[in-house]
Design a protein around this motif. Structure first.
Motif, PDB file in Angstrom:
ATOM      1  N   GLN A  57      48.471  29.916  30.828  1.00 14.89           N
ATOM      2  CA  GLN A  57      47.422  29.252  31.870  1.00 14.89           C
ATOM      3  C   GLN A  57      47.815  29.072  33.213  1.00 14.89           C
ATOM      4  OE1 GLN A  57      45.061  27.248  30.311  1.00 14.89           O
ATOM      5  NE2 GLN A  57      44.293  26.874  32.156  1.00 14.89           N
ATOM      6  N   GLU A 105      46.263  28.765  37.351  1.00 10.67           N
ATOM      7  CA  GLU A 105      45.229  28.223  38.266  1.00 10.67           C
ATOM      8  C   GLU A 105      45.498  28.862  39.423  1.00 10.67           C
ATOM      9  OE1 GLU A 105      43.126  26.025  37.794  1.00 10.67           O
ATOM     10  OE2 GLU A 105      43.149  25.372  35.775  1.00 10.67           O
ATOM     11  N   TYR A 140      44.672  19.469  39.646  1.00  9.24           N
ATOM     12  CA  TYR A 140      43.902  20.292  38.566  1.00  9.24           C
ATOM     13  C   TYR A 140      45.141  20.940  37.381  1.00  9.24           C
ATOM     14  CZ  TYR A 140      40.237  21.292  41.921  1.00  9.24           C
ATOM     15  OH  TYR A 140      39.103  21.095  42.542  1.00  9.24           O
ATOM     16  N   GLY A 141      44.613  21.026  36.426  1.00  5.54           N
ATOM     17  CA  GLY A 141      45.297  21.431  34.975  1.00  5.54           C
ATOM     18  C   GLY A 141      46.720  21.037  34.819  1.00  5.54           C
ATOM     19  N   THR A 153      48.843  23.847  33.246  1.00  6.24           N
ATOM     20  CA  THR A 153      48.952  24.795  34.164  1.00  6.24           C
ATOM     21  C   THR A 153      50.181  25.249  33.916  1.00  6.24           C
ATOM     22  OG1 THR A 153      47.098  24.350  35.558  1.00  6.24           O
ATOM     23  CG2 THR A 153      48.671  25.926  36.230  1.00  6.24           C
ATOM     24  N   VAL A 175      50.508  28.885  39.038  1.00  5.42           N
ATOM     25  CA  VAL A 175      49.518  28.505  39.898  1.00  5.42           C
ATOM     26  C   VAL A 175      49.913  29.562  41.055  1.00  5.42           C
ATOM     27  CG1 VAL A 175      49.651  26.798  41.999  1.00  5.42           C
ATOM     28  CG2 VAL A 175      49.758  25.839  39.578  1.00  5.42           C
ATOM     29  N   VAL A 205      56.140  24.810  36.620  1.00  8.94           N
ATOM     30  CA  VAL A 205      55.160  25.557  36.996  1.00  8.94           C
ATOM     31  C   VAL A 205      55.967  26.855  37.662  1.00  8.94           C
ATOM     32  CG1 VAL A 205      53.142  25.899  38.000  1.00  8.94           C
ATOM     33  CG2 VAL A 205      53.580  23.593  36.749  1.00  8.94           C
TER      34      VAL A 205
END
Length: 191
Positions: free
Chosen positions: A46, A48, A85-86, A89, A92, A116
Motif C-alpha cells: 500500500q 501513498e 491519508y491511508g 499505508t 509513503v 511505515v
C-alpha cells in the motif's frame, strides 16, 4: 545481516524507516524515488505519494521526473496533511521535500515509528550552495541517505550544485533547464 522476510518482520516490529534521496537538480532524485515506489507497487504494498501543492511544473497532481516518468501523487499544503491519508499505508513517498515546512521531519518520524517506510527525495542545497529547507534534518534522522549526482554542464564532472542561470535572489524559484544547470564544485565556485 537480515534478509527478506526477517528484515520486513523486524522493520514492522521495531518501526519503519526513513530513506532520503538527495542531490542537485537533474541528478535523478525523482527518477530514483519513482523507481523505488514502483517496485513497492509491484510487490502489492500500500503506497501513498505526496508532493508540495506549489510544485506544478509538469503536472498538478503527478510526481514527474525530468525524463517525464510519472506516478500519481497527492499535493498537500502542509506536511501535517500527510498524516491524514491511508491508515493502512506501508510506504509513503515524498517528492520535492525541500519545499515543505520544517515539520516534515517530525511527520516522517511519526510515520516511521508506526512501521511505515518513508522515502523522500529533494534538493540538499539551494542555488547558493546552502542547506535547503528540512533536508538537513531529514538526512540526520534517516536510516539511509542516497546522494545522486548530475553531470556538470561546464566540465562534464560529477555535479552536486544547482547553479541558477537567471537573476533572482529568492530561495524558492521553480524552474527547469532554462533557469538552472548542474555544476561541480570547481565550476560552481568559478563564477
Amino acid at each position: 545481516m537480515l534478509f527478506g522476510d526477517e528484515r520486513l518482520r523486524r522493520r514492522n516490529e521495531f518501526g519503519g524507516s526513513i530513506e532520503v534521496i538527495c542531490g542537485s537538480m537533474f541528478s535523478g532524485k525523482t527518477e530514483e524515488l519513482i523507481r523505488r515506489l514502483r517496485r513497492a507497487q509491484i510487490a502489492k504494498l500500500q503506497v501513498e505519494i505526496f508532493k508540495p501543492k506549489t510544485d506544478t511544473r509538469y503536472d498538478e497532481t503527478a510526481v514527474v521526473s525530468h525524463d517525464l516518468n510519472s506516478i500519481h501523487s497527492t499535493p498537500v499544503d502542509h506536511s501535517s496533511a500527510i498524516l491524514l491519508y491511508g491508515s493502512n499505508t506501508q510506504i509513503v513517498g515524498i517528492d520535492e521535500a525541500q519545499f515543505f515546512d520544517d515539520e516534515l521531519p517530525e511527520v516522517c518520524v511519526k510515520l516511521a515509528n508506526k512501521g511505515v517506510r518513508v522515502i523522500i527525495a529533494g534538493l540538499d542545497m539551494d542555488f547558493t550552495g546552502k542547506p535547503f529547507g528540512p533536508m538537513p534534518a531529514l538526512m540526520a534522522i534517516a536510516e539511509e541517505v542516497t546522494k545522486v549526482h548530475a553531470v556538470c554542464m561546464k566540465c562534464g564532472g560529477p555535479a552536486l550544485f544547482s547553479y541558477r542561470l537567471v537573476e533572482n535572489k529568492n530561495q524558492l524559484m521553480l524552474g527547469e533547464k532554462e533557469s538552472y544547470e548542474p555544476r561541480c564544485r570547481a565550476c560552481f565556485n568559478s563564477i
